[in-house]
Each structure stands twice: as structure tokens, then as C-alpha cells.
Scaffold this motif. Sequence first.
Motif, PDB file in Angstrom:
ATOM      1  N   ALA A  65      42.277  26.296  26.209  1.00 49.79           N
ATOM      2  CA  ALA A  65      42.563  26.407  27.584  1.00 49.79           C
ATOM      3  C   ALA A  65      43.230  25.246  28.049  1.00 49.79           C
ATOM      4  O   ALA A  65      43.304  24.066  27.362  1.00 49.79           O
ATOM      5  CB  ALA A  65      41.071  26.467  28.303  1.00 49.79           C
ATOM      6  N   ALA A  66      43.827  25.567  29.346  1.00 53.74           N
ATOM      7  CA  ALA A  66      44.464  24.319  29.872  1.00 53.74           C
ATOM      8  C   ALA A  66      44.099  24.043  31.166  1.00 53.74           C
ATOM      9  O   ALA A  66      43.426  24.678  31.801  1.00 53.74           O
ATOM     10  CB  ALA A  66      46.066  24.849  30.374  1.00 53.74           C
ATOM     11  N   PHE A  67      44.267  22.678  31.690  1.00 50.78           N
ATOM     12  CA  PHE A  67      43.547  22.334  32.939  1.00 50.78           C
ATOM     13  C   PHE A  67      45.056  22.187  33.699  1.00 50.78           C
ATOM     14  O   PHE A  67      46.089  21.359  33.641  1.00 50.78           O
ATOM     15  CB  PHE A  67      42.963  20.934  32.910  1.00 50.78           C
TER      16      PHE A  67
ATOM     17  N   GLN B 297      43.109  30.843  27.706  1.00 48.90           N
ATOM     18  CA  GLN B 297      44.025  31.274  26.971  1.00 48.90           C
ATOM     19  C   GLN B 297      44.081  32.984  27.528  1.00 48.90           C
ATOM     20  O   GLN B 297      44.998  33.372  27.333  1.00 48.90           O
ATOM     21  CB  GLN B 297      43.924  31.009  25.597  1.00 48.90           C
ATOM     22  N   LYS B 298      42.748  33.464  27.257  1.00 45.84           N
ATOM     23  CA  LYS B 298      42.815  34.918  27.625  1.00 45.84           C
ATOM     24  C   LYS B 298      43.402  35.388  28.866  1.00 45.84           C
ATOM     25  O   LYS B 298      43.760  36.550  28.985  1.00 45.84           O
ATOM     26  CB  LYS B 298      41.518  35.517  27.405  1.00 45.84           C
ATOM     27  N   GLU B 299      43.547  34.419  29.878  1.00 46.79           N
ATOM     28  CA  GLU B 299      44.327  34.737  31.046  1.00 46.79           C
ATOM     29  C   GLU B 299      45.779  34.422  30.926  1.00 46.79           C
ATOM     30  O   GLU B 299      46.508  34.532  32.233  1.00 46.79           O
ATOM     31  CB  GLU B 299      43.534  33.827  32.319  1.00 46.79           C
ATOM     32  N   CYS B 300      46.405  34.230  29.909  1.00 44.19           N
ATOM     33  CA  CYS B 300      47.826  34.103  29.904  1.00 44.19           C
ATOM     34  C   CYS B 300      48.372  35.157  28.979  1.00 44.19           C
ATOM     35  O   CYS B 300      48.386  35.166  27.776  1.00 44.19           O
ATOM     36  CB  CYS B 300      48.017  32.696  29.078  1.00 44.19           C
TER      37      CYS B 300
ATOM     38  N   GLY C 141      36.144  22.984  39.144  1.00 40.59           N
ATOM     39  CA  GLY C 141      37.351  23.602  39.751  1.00 40.59           C
ATOM     40  C   GLY C 141      37.494  25.084  39.842  1.00 40.59           C
ATOM     41  O   GLY C 141      36.712  25.692  39.144  1.00 40.59           O
ATOM     42  N   PRO C 142      38.561  25.616  40.591  1.00 39.31           N
ATOM     43  CA  PRO C 142      38.885  27.101  40.593  1.00 39.31           C
ATOM     44  C   PRO C 142      39.188  27.436  39.087  1.00 39.31           C
ATOM     45  O   PRO C 142      39.826  26.923  38.250  1.00 39.31           O
ATOM     46  CB  PRO C 142      39.807  27.201  41.408  1.00 39.31           C
ATOM     47  N   ARG C 143      38.906  28.703  38.946  1.00 40.95           N
ATOM     48  CA  ARG C 143      39.219  29.123  37.658  1.00 40.95           C
ATOM     49  C   ARG C 143      40.621  30.090  37.708  1.00 40.95           C
ATOM     50  O   ARG C 143      40.775  30.919  38.962  1.00 40.95           O
ATOM     51  CB  ARG C 143      38.165  30.390  37.102  1.00 40.95           C
ATOM     52  N   LEU C 144      41.443  30.034  36.916  1.00 47.67           N
ATOM     53  CA  LEU C 144      42.739  30.407  37.078  1.00 47.67           C
ATOM     54  C   LEU C 144      43.394  31.510  36.060  1.00 47.67           C
ATOM     55  O   LEU C 144      42.473  31.931  35.076  1.00 47.67           O
ATOM     56  CB  LEU C 144      43.967  29.411  36.906  1.00 47.67           C
ATOM     57  N   SER C 145      44.359  32.279  36.478  1.00 47.71           N
ATOM     58  CA  SER C 145      44.734  33.218  35.544  1.00 47.71           C
ATOM     59  C   SER C 145      46.349  33.262  35.771  1.00 47.71           C
ATOM     60  O   SER C 145      46.772  33.209  36.800  1.00 47.71           O
ATOM     61  CB  SER C 145      44.191  34.481  35.903  1.00 47.71           C
ATOM     62  N   CYS C 146      46.952  33.700  34.653  1.00 45.94           N
ATOM     63  CA  CYS C 146      48.586  33.831  34.768  1.00 45.94           C
ATOM     64  C   CYS C 146      48.691  35.442  34.885  1.00 45.94           C
ATOM     65  O   CYS C 146      49.823  35.797  35.158  1.00 45.94           O
ATOM     66  CB  CYS C 146      49.103  33.419  33.640  1.00 45.94           C
TER      67      CYS C 146
ATOM     68  N   LEU D  71      50.038  44.957  39.230  1.00 44.59           N
ATOM     69  CA  LEU D  71      49.785  44.190  38.014  1.00 44.59           C
ATOM     70  C   LEU D  71      51.015  44.100  37.270  1.00 44.59           C
ATOM     71  O   LEU D  71      51.494  44.601  36.351  1.00 44.59           O
ATOM     72  CB  LEU D  71      48.612  44.535  37.324  1.00 44.59           C
ATOM     73  N   PRO D  72      51.751  42.898  37.612  1.00 43.74           N
ATOM     74  CA  PRO D  72      53.207  42.636  36.931  1.00 43.74           C
ATOM     75  C   PRO D  72      53.111  42.601  35.145  1.00 43.74           C
ATOM     76  O   PRO D  72      54.027  43.240  34.568  1.00 43.74           O
ATOM     77  CB  PRO D  72      53.631  41.150  37.373  1.00 43.74           C
ATOM     78  N   TYR D  73      51.756  42.175  34.932  1.00 43.12           N
ATOM     79  CA  TYR D  73      51.579  42.070  33.396  1.00 43.12           C
ATOM     80  C   TYR D  73      50.217  42.987  32.820  1.00 43.12           C
ATOM     81  O   TYR D  73      49.936  42.755  31.849  1.00 43.12           O
ATOM     82  CB  TYR D  73      51.415  40.899  33.031  1.00 43.12           C
ATOM     83  N   GLY D  74      50.184  44.069  33.815  1.00 39.06           N
ATOM     84  CA  GLY D  74      48.607  44.679  33.445  1.00 39.06           C
ATOM     85  C   GLY D  74      48.742  45.458  32.469  1.00 39.06           C
ATOM     86  O   GLY D  74      47.828  45.676  31.384  1.00 39.06           O
ATOM     87  N   GLU D  75      49.901  46.360  32.438  1.00 40.24           N
ATOM     88  CA  GLU D  75      50.004  47.344  31.197  1.00 40.24           C
ATOM     89  C   GLU D  75      48.916  48.527  31.220  1.00 40.24           C
ATOM     90  O   GLU D  75      48.451  48.958  30.055  1.00 40.24           O
ATOM     91  CB  GLU D  75      50.078  46.733  29.819  1.00 40.24           C
ATOM     92  N   TYR D  76      48.366  48.690  32.324  1.00 46.90           N
ATOM     93  CA  TYR D  76      47.535  49.753  32.399  1.00 46.90           C
ATOM     94  C   TYR D  76      47.261  50.374  33.837  1.00 46.90           C
ATOM     95  O   TYR D  76      47.798  49.731  34.688  1.00 46.90           O
ATOM     96  CB  TYR D  76      45.831  49.484  31.873  1.00 46.90           C
ATOM     97  N   ILE D  77      47.003  51.669  33.823  1.00 46.41           N
ATOM     98  CA  ILE D  77      46.756  52.425  35.307  1.00 46.41           C
ATOM     99  C   ILE D  77      45.156  52.736  35.466  1.00 46.41           C
ATOM    100  O   ILE D  77      44.648  53.368  34.489  1.00 46.41           O
ATOM    101  CB  ILE D  77      47.642  53.548  35.104  1.00 46.41           C
ATOM    102  N   ALA D  78      44.745  52.229  36.426  1.00 46.16           N
ATOM    103  CA  ALA D  78      43.390  52.267  36.724  1.00 46.16           C
ATOM    104  C   ALA D  78      43.020  53.171  38.226  1.00 46.16           C
ATOM    105  O   ALA D  78      44.126  52.714  39.220  1.00 46.16           O
ATOM    106  CB  ALA D  78      42.584  50.769  36.860  1.00 46.16           C
ATOM    107  N   VAL D  79      42.376  53.983  38.373  1.00 44.68           N
ATOM    108  CA  VAL D  79      42.032  54.578  39.569  1.00 44.68           C
ATOM    109  C   VAL D  79      40.493  54.565  40.287  1.00 44.68           C
ATOM    110  O   VAL D  79      39.455  54.530  39.270  1.00 44.68           O
ATOM    111  CB  VAL D  79      42.389  56.179  39.239  1.00 44.68           C
TER     112      VAL D  79
END
Length: 479
Positions: free
Chosen positions: A54-56, A69-72, A103-108, A120-128
Motif C-alpha cells: 500500500a501507499a500513503f 495496491q488492489k485499488e490501483c 486517514g481516508p481510504r483511497l482508490s485510483c 468507471l474509466p477503469y471499471g471494465e464491467y457493466i452493472a445494472v
Amino acid sequence: MGKLYFQTKSTEKIGLYVENNKVEAIQIDRPTLSMSVGSIYVGKVRNVDKKMEAAFVELENGIVGFLPQKECPFIMNTSIHTVLTNGMTILVQVIKEAYQDKGPRLSCNITIGGDSIVYLPYGEYIAVSKKIKEQKEEYEQFFTQLLLEKEGVIVRTNSVNKSKATLHQELGELRQTFQHLKQQSDSIKKPTLLYRKDIIPTKMMNQYRSVPIEEIIFDQYSTMKQMEKIYPEWKAIMQVREKLPLMEGKTIDQLLQASLEKTIQTTEGITLTIDETEALTVIDIDSSKFKSNQSKQLTLLQINIQAIQTICREIQKRNISGIIVIDFLKMKDEKERQIVVNQLQERCKRDPIRTEIFGFTKLGLLEMTRKREQISLLQLMSDSSLSNHITLNVQSVAYRLEREILEYGDSKAEACCIRTSKQIAEFTSMLVKNKRIDLEVYVLIDSSKNTYITERVGTKEMVMEYIDTQQHFVIDKLV
């Protein structure tokens, strides 16, 4: 049918959701809440931890968020420390607000919410949305043709009321918004807030889109006109009232104060005690004042079922989240316990924030969780969350005083005199200095006060006569 009320004249903006003349939810928006869920920042990497993967990342004013890392989405088949280095800037979004010393939890993995879809620019899925699941295949086919590589989309319930052309246009606009943010981030070298949707009224209105609403009241015409553009389907039920009506016979400040108290007495004679701690919230039920002609066992079940309505209302009003433990009156019959669980689950469906009921433990305590999207009212407004006596913090007192000063101005008073501490006076001065107020505000500095007292309000002559008798105080003029 519910009603939404919004007070946006003052710096602290407040939203209320009311159903059957009962306040079901209270939400607050302050300038200091810029790190709310969904906010997008250019952050600066402070440290990359190999062991934690992870990164701070520094966001603003020295506040550091946690980026796992899983949020990158751009890190594939490698470790985060080989991609991110100390000092580099990165585009991140808050997915969980800061809580106590965390601190807040972040995602890229950025998301941009629109009227009918979430891009979702990096989502690669469609949810309804599950509420329109019968049209899932149709929407999947439609958006598959429109999305570029790596893009994704979440189709909201509201999409069912929109044409395909409108959805196509909205996707293009959200894509353009993201590209603009990306271009901005490339030229910024220090932590900077790039994007934030106001909690009040925008986010709160969005939360209640799937709820039948009969009336939406604003205290400002300009705010109503903005919301008409964003939510045109609600235009016919929007109106302006300069002064919001009493709710449950209380002013907004009285409602906020009541929502900080540990003990709640219901009209049926049930007493609830709510203890918010750092780890969890405990809700206890007492029935000593409850009267019934039924058998003891039936009475216990009846009390527990009646308590559910107040419990859920208080959870929403106070914005309690995380782990919640409820100590219902003890029931020996497993069927009765299941009735309580079912009733609680049904009531929680009305909460726009996701909750999960886990059932009763071996000790007879009910466990549930509620998604943490914002800090609770108690944490926001008080510095004494672990104390039996709730004391408002300086900011909360100043915001309350600002509302009162604005009301005095609306009442055509010429001047007022307030007695309060230097801290509260200084914070209030910051709040009102850019407001158009036809009122002279004088402050008697009293270090013994952790609140304020309105000493005089009326004509300037009357207020100045009083001030002349108070020369033993330091006297400041705020406005």
C-alpha cells in the motif's frame, strides 16, 4: 411519501428527510468536509510500504490517506513499490472518509456519478441496478457498443426514464469530465482538491431518488434553480420558503441537539440508550415505563418490535455507522427472535445507506453493520463523544450562532450583542464576514463561555446603551 428540506443560506448546510411528520434523517455539509466520499484529489505519495502493499498519499493540510495496491487498476503483475515512488503525484478518490485517527481510504479506480449512470474509466464491467434487472441484458448490449477499452458503467434505476440518446450523451459528458480532471492533474505538482459534489443538497437528493417524494423545500431560490437543472423530474414539487417550518415542534438546532443525547424516551414508554464508542455503537432498550395487558412474553416481543422504528430512525438521524450492537429485551423463543430480525431487515430497506443484519449472538445481542460514508453527528459536532455530558465543539457553536445572526438580520433588527468566548467569536467572524447582513453584531468576550448568550437584539440605540454598561468586558464588533 417523504419530504426533503434544505437550509443552505448559512455556511453549514443542513438537509432533512421527513416521513409521516417524523424526521428520519439529518445530513450536514461543512467546508471542512471536503474529503467526503467521492472527492477526487491530486495526491502526493508520502511513503510506499512493501509489506502492506500500500501507499500513503498526502491530500491536503498534511492529511494522509491509505491507498492499497488492489485499488490501483494500472498495477498489473507487479508490486506497488515498483510503480509508485515517494514524491510523485497521483489522481485518487476518497472511498471511505477519515475516522478518528485513521486517514481516508483511497482508490485510483475513479468513478464519476451522473444523473442516470456512474462512469468507471477503469471499471471494465457493466452493472445494472437490481430494481431494473429485467432490462439488464438490454442495457448491457447498449453500453457494450459505446464503452471504450477498460471503461465500465453502472446503470442506475433512474435510467429507465431516459432515452438511449440521453444516456449516450450523459456517458460522453462524464467521459469528458474525467478527461478534464486527468489533464488538470498532469500539470499540478502539489496536493489539490479537483472534484467534489456537495453533500447538501446534491448528494442527499441523489440518495432519495428511488424514494417517493411529495415535496422538496429550499430556503434559497438560487439553490432551487440549480437543483431544477440537475433533477428536472422533481421540478414540479420544488418550492422556496425563506424560513423552514418547525419539525416535530423543534427548530433545526433543537433537532440537532436532541440527536446528540444518549437517552431517547418514546411515547410508548420505551427508553433507548445509545453509546457511541471508538470500536462500535451499543443500543440498549429499557421497558420499565411500558404498560401492556398482554402476557410477559408477548409484551417483550411487542416492545422489541416497537423499538425497531425508533432505533432505525435514530441510526439514520445520527448517521451511526460501522458495527452496531442492539441489546433487545431477552426472548427465549427462536421464532420471536426471527420476527425481530425480519422486522429490522424490512425497516432498514428504507435506509439509503447499505446495512447488513447478522442476527443474534449466543449472548442474545443483535449484530448489524451500516456502511460508513460520513462521520456521525456526534463525532462532527462534539468533542466529548465518550462522555455522558455532550458539549458542542467550537465550530458547531459558531455555525449555530451564524444561523442566529442571519435570522436577526432577516428580522430587520439593527444590531445585536452576543456574549461568548474569543475562540467562538473568531470562528463566527470568519463565517459571517462575506455574508450580506444588514445588522451590526457586537461581542462581549467572556472566556468562561463554551457557548453563547444573546444579550440584546433590536435597535442600535438599545444595544449600544447595554454595551455602555458592560465596560468590564473586551468588546469586539464582528459585522
